[in-house]
Design a protein around this motif. Structure first.
Motif, PDB file in Angstrom:
ATOM      1  N   MET A  70     -42.321-122.860  -9.439  1.00 51.82           N
ATOM      2  CA  MET A  70     -41.810-124.155  -9.005  1.00 51.82           C
ATOM      3  C   MET A  70     -40.349-124.282  -9.415  1.00 51.82           C
ATOM      4  O   MET A  70     -39.960-123.916 -10.509  1.00 51.82           O
ATOM      5  CB  MET A  70     -42.657-125.250  -9.659  1.00 51.82           C
ATOM      6  N   GLN A  71     -39.560-124.809  -8.490  1.00 47.13           N
ATOM      7  CA  GLN A  71     -38.145-125.056  -8.751  1.00 47.13           C
ATOM      8  C   GLN A  71     -37.930-126.551  -8.754  1.00 47.13           C
ATOM      9  O   GLN A  71     -38.360-127.229  -7.840  1.00 47.13           O
ATOM     10  CB  GLN A  71     -37.286-124.454  -7.638  1.00 47.13           C
ATOM     11  N   THR A  72     -37.250-127.041  -9.768  1.00 46.96           N
ATOM     12  CA  THR A  72     -36.983-128.465  -9.771  1.00 46.96           C
ATOM     13  C   THR A  72     -35.575-128.733 -10.306  1.00 46.96           C
ATOM     14  O   THR A  72     -35.006-127.907 -11.009  1.00 46.96           O
ATOM     15  CB  THR A  72     -38.047-129.240 -10.587  1.00 46.96           C
ATOM     16  N   SER A  73     -35.052-129.876  -9.931  1.00 45.30           N
ATOM     17  CA  SER A  73     -33.716-130.243 -10.379  1.00 45.30           C
ATOM     18  C   SER A  73     -33.766-131.634 -10.988  1.00 45.30           C
ATOM     19  O   SER A  73     -34.335-132.551 -10.404  1.00 45.30           O
ATOM     20  CB  SER A  73     -32.761-130.217  -9.191  1.00 45.30           C
ATOM     21  N   ILE A  74     -33.200-131.754 -12.180  1.00 41.46           N
ATOM     22  CA  ILE A  74     -33.179-133.048 -12.857  1.00 41.46           C
ATOM     23  C   ILE A  74     -31.729-133.432 -13.091  1.00 41.46           C
ATOM     24  O   ILE A  74     -30.927-132.620 -13.540  1.00 41.46           O
ATOM     25  CB  ILE A  74     -33.932-132.971 -14.213  1.00 41.46           C
ATOM     26  N   LYS A  75     -31.412-134.670 -12.766  1.00 40.00           N
ATOM     27  CA  LYS A  75     -30.040-135.151 -12.969  1.00 40.00           C
ATOM     28  C   LYS A  75     -29.952-135.818 -14.341  1.00 40.00           C
ATOM     29  O   LYS A  75     -30.735-136.716 -14.653  1.00 40.00           O
ATOM     30  CB  LYS A  75     -29.698-136.145 -11.854  1.00 40.00           C
ATOM     31  N   VAL A  76     -28.998-135.348 -15.140  1.00 41.50           N
ATOM     32  CA  VAL A  76     -28.880-135.814 -16.519  1.00 41.50           C
ATOM     33  C   VAL A  76     -27.488-136.389 -16.761  1.00 41.50           C
ATOM     34  O   VAL A  76     -26.493-135.831 -16.307  1.00 41.50           O
ATOM     35  CB  VAL A  76     -29.131-134.644 -17.497  1.00 41.50           C
ATOM     36  N   GLU A  77     -27.448-137.505 -17.476  1.00 39.87           N
ATOM     37  CA  GLU A  77     -26.166-138.092 -17.842  1.00 39.87           C
ATOM     38  C   GLU A  77     -25.909-137.913 -19.332  1.00 39.87           C
ATOM     39  O   GLU A  77     -26.823-137.986 -20.143  1.00 39.87           O
ATOM     40  CB  GLU A  77     -26.176-139.599 -17.522  1.00 39.87           C
ATOM     41  N   GLY A  78     -24.651-137.680 -19.684  1.00 42.02           N
ATOM     42  CA  GLY A  78     -24.266-137.630 -21.085  1.00 42.02           C
ATOM     43  C   GLY A  78     -23.952-136.245 -21.613  1.00 42.02           C
ATOM     44  O   GLY A  78     -23.521-136.110 -22.751  1.00 42.02           O
ATOM     45  N   VAL A 125     -31.928-139.206 -18.447  1.00 43.77           N
ATOM     46  CA  VAL A 125     -32.386-138.624 -17.197  1.00 43.77           C
ATOM     47  C   VAL A 125     -32.224-139.672 -16.108  1.00 43.77           C
ATOM     48  O   VAL A 125     -32.760-140.771 -16.212  1.00 43.77           O
ATOM     49  CB  VAL A 125     -33.857-138.170 -17.299  1.00 43.77           C
ATOM     50  N   VAL A 126     -31.440-139.331 -15.088  1.00 47.89           N
ATOM     51  CA  VAL A 126     -31.162-140.292 -14.023  1.00 47.89           C
ATOM     52  C   VAL A 126     -32.216-140.185 -12.926  1.00 47.89           C
ATOM     53  O   VAL A 126     -32.636-141.178 -12.362  1.00 47.89           O
ATOM     54  CB  VAL A 126     -29.751-140.060 -13.446  1.00 47.89           C
ATOM     55  N   SER A 127     -32.591-138.975 -12.588  1.00 51.64           N
ATOM     56  CA  SER A 127     -33.602-138.806 -11.554  1.00 51.64           C
ATOM     57  C   SER A 127     -34.345-137.492 -11.749  1.00 51.64           C
ATOM     58  O   SER A 127     -33.891-136.623 -12.472  1.00 51.64           O
ATOM     59  CB  SER A 127     -32.974-138.814 -10.164  1.00 51.64           C
ATOM     60  N   HIS A 186     -30.858-123.795 -15.741  1.00 49.64           N
ATOM     61  CA  HIS A 186     -29.427-123.692 -15.468  1.00 49.64           C
ATOM     62  C   HIS A 186     -28.804-125.074 -15.497  1.00 49.64           C
ATOM     63  O   HIS A 186     -29.258-125.982 -14.814  1.00 49.64           O
ATOM     64  CB  HIS A 186     -29.167-123.027 -14.106  1.00 49.64           C
ATOM     65  N   VAL A 187     -27.773-125.221 -16.325  1.00 54.01           N
ATOM     66  CA  VAL A 187     -27.119-126.522 -16.483  1.00 54.01           C
ATOM     67  C   VAL A 187     -25.742-126.494 -15.829  1.00 54.01           C
ATOM     68  O   VAL A 187     -24.955-125.583 -16.069  1.00 54.01           O
ATOM     69  CB  VAL A 187     -26.959-126.861 -17.987  1.00 54.01           C
ATOM     70  N   ASN A 188     -25.462-127.493 -15.015  1.00 48.91           N
ATOM     71  CA  ASN A 188     -24.129-127.669 -14.454  1.00 48.91           C
ATOM     72  C   ASN A 188     -23.512-128.897 -15.121  1.00 48.91           C
ATOM     73  O   ASN A 188     -23.908-130.028 -14.860  1.00 48.91           O
ATOM     74  CB  ASN A 188     -24.214-127.867 -12.933  1.00 48.91           C
ATOM     75  N   LEU A 189     -22.585-128.653 -16.020  1.00 48.67           N
ATOM     76  CA  LEU A 189     -21.990-129.760 -16.787  1.00 48.67           C
ATOM     77  C   LEU A 189     -21.183-130.712 -15.906  1.00 48.67           C
ATOM     78  O   LEU A 189     -21.092-131.900 -16.194  1.00 48.67           O
ATOM     79  CB  LEU A 189     -21.087-129.204 -17.883  1.00 48.67           C
ATOM     80  N   GLU A 190     -20.587-130.200 -14.855  1.00 45.10           N
ATOM     81  CA  GLU A 190     -19.762-131.052 -13.997  1.00 45.10           C
ATOM     82  C   GLU A 190     -20.589-132.079 -13.225  1.00 45.10           C
ATOM     83  O   GLU A 190     -20.194-133.236 -13.096  1.00 45.10           O
ATOM     84  CB  GLU A 190     -18.966-130.203 -13.019  1.00 45.10           C
ATOM     85  N   THR A 191     -21.730-131.640 -12.713  1.00 42.52           N
ATOM     86  CA  THR A 191     -22.547-132.552 -11.913  1.00 42.52           C
ATOM     87  C   THR A 191     -23.666-133.202 -12.727  1.00 42.52           C
ATOM     88  O   THR A 191     -24.230-134.202 -12.312  1.00 42.52           O
ATOM     89  CB  THR A 191     -23.204-131.794 -10.744  1.00 42.52           C
ATOM     90  N   GLY A 192     -24.000-132.615 -13.861  1.00 42.06           N
ATOM     91  CA  GLY A 192     -25.117-133.103 -14.652  1.00 42.06           C
ATOM     92  C   GLY A 192     -26.459-132.617 -14.139  1.00 42.06           C
ATOM     93  O   GLY A 192     -27.504-133.033 -14.621  1.00 42.06           O
ATOM     94  N   ASN A 193     -26.415-131.715 -13.165  1.00 40.26           N
ATOM     95  CA  ASN A 193     -27.673-131.206 -12.622  1.00 40.26           C
ATOM     96  C   ASN A 193     -28.245-130.098 -13.496  1.00 40.26           C
ATOM     97  O   ASN A 193     -27.537-129.181 -13.888  1.00 40.26           O
ATOM     98  CB  ASN A 193     -27.470-130.641 -11.211  1.00 40.26           C
ATOM     99  N   VAL A 194     -29.535-130.231 -13.768  1.00 35.66           N
ATOM    100  CA  VAL A 194     -30.242-129.206 -14.527  1.00 35.66           C
ATOM    101  C   VAL A 194     -31.291-128.612 -13.597  1.00 35.66           C
ATOM    102  O   VAL A 194     -32.200-129.316 -13.149  1.00 35.66           O
ATOM    103  CB  VAL A 194     -30.912-129.803 -15.786  1.00 35.66           C
ATOM    104  N   ASP A 195     -31.130-127.348 -13.266  1.00 37.76           N
ATOM    105  CA  ASP A 195     -32.076-126.660 -12.386  1.00 37.76           C
ATOM    106  C   ASP A 195     -33.049-125.864 -13.235  1.00 37.76           C
ATOM    107  O   ASP A 195     -32.642-125.103 -14.115  1.00 37.76           O
ATOM    108  CB  ASP A 195     -31.336-125.727 -11.427  1.00 37.76           C
ATOM    109  N   ILE A 196     -34.319-126.043 -12.945  1.00 34.19           N
ATOM    110  CA  ILE A 196     -35.363-125.446 -13.773  1.00 34.19           C
ATOM    111  C   ILE A 196     -36.366-124.668 -12.921  1.00 34.19           C
ATOM    112  O   ILE A 196     -36.796-125.152 -11.874  1.00 34.19           O
ATOM    113  CB  ILE A 196     -36.133-126.560 -14.534  1.00 34.19           C
ATOM    114  N   SER A 197     -36.705-123.487 -13.382  1.00 34.09           N
ATOM    115  CA  SER A 197     -37.828-122.742 -12.801  1.00 34.09           C
ATOM    116  C   SER A 197     -38.963-122.808 -13.809  1.00 34.09           C
ATOM    117  O   SER A 197     -38.773-122.451 -14.968  1.00 34.09           O
ATOM    118  CB  SER A 197     -37.485-121.266 -12.593  1.00 34.09           C
TER     119      SER A 197
END
Ligand SMILES: [Cu+2]
Length: 67
Positions: free
Chosen positions: A1-9, A65-67, A33-44
């Motif tokens: 499963m691949q999921t993406s969580i948007k994180v602030e801070g 966690v924003v979404s 995988h964390v993208n500091l610029e967008t706050g997106n955290v991609d998880i397998s």
């Protein structure tokens, strides 16, 4: 499963490490995988890992966690 969580801070490498470490401690999480610029955290992860469980692990580190 691949999921993406948007994180602030998350602002720096330390934040990235903290979030990655917390997620990888969850049984069944394989890749983070964390993208500091967008706050997106991609998880397998395995199907058994719930989005809620992952969101809580991130929040425990002090990030929102924003979404
Ligand atoms: Cu930081």
């Amino acid at each position: 499963m691949q999921t993406s969580i948007k994180v602030e801070g998350m602002t720096c490498g330390h934040c990235e490490k903290a979030v990655k470490g917390a997620l990888k401690e969850i049984d069944g999480v394989q890749e983070v995988h964390v993208n500091l610029e967008t706050g997106n955290v991609d998880i397998s992860a395995d199907e058994k890992v719930s989005e809620q469980e992952m969101a809580e692990a991130i929040e425990e580190q002090g990030y929102d966690v924003v979404s």
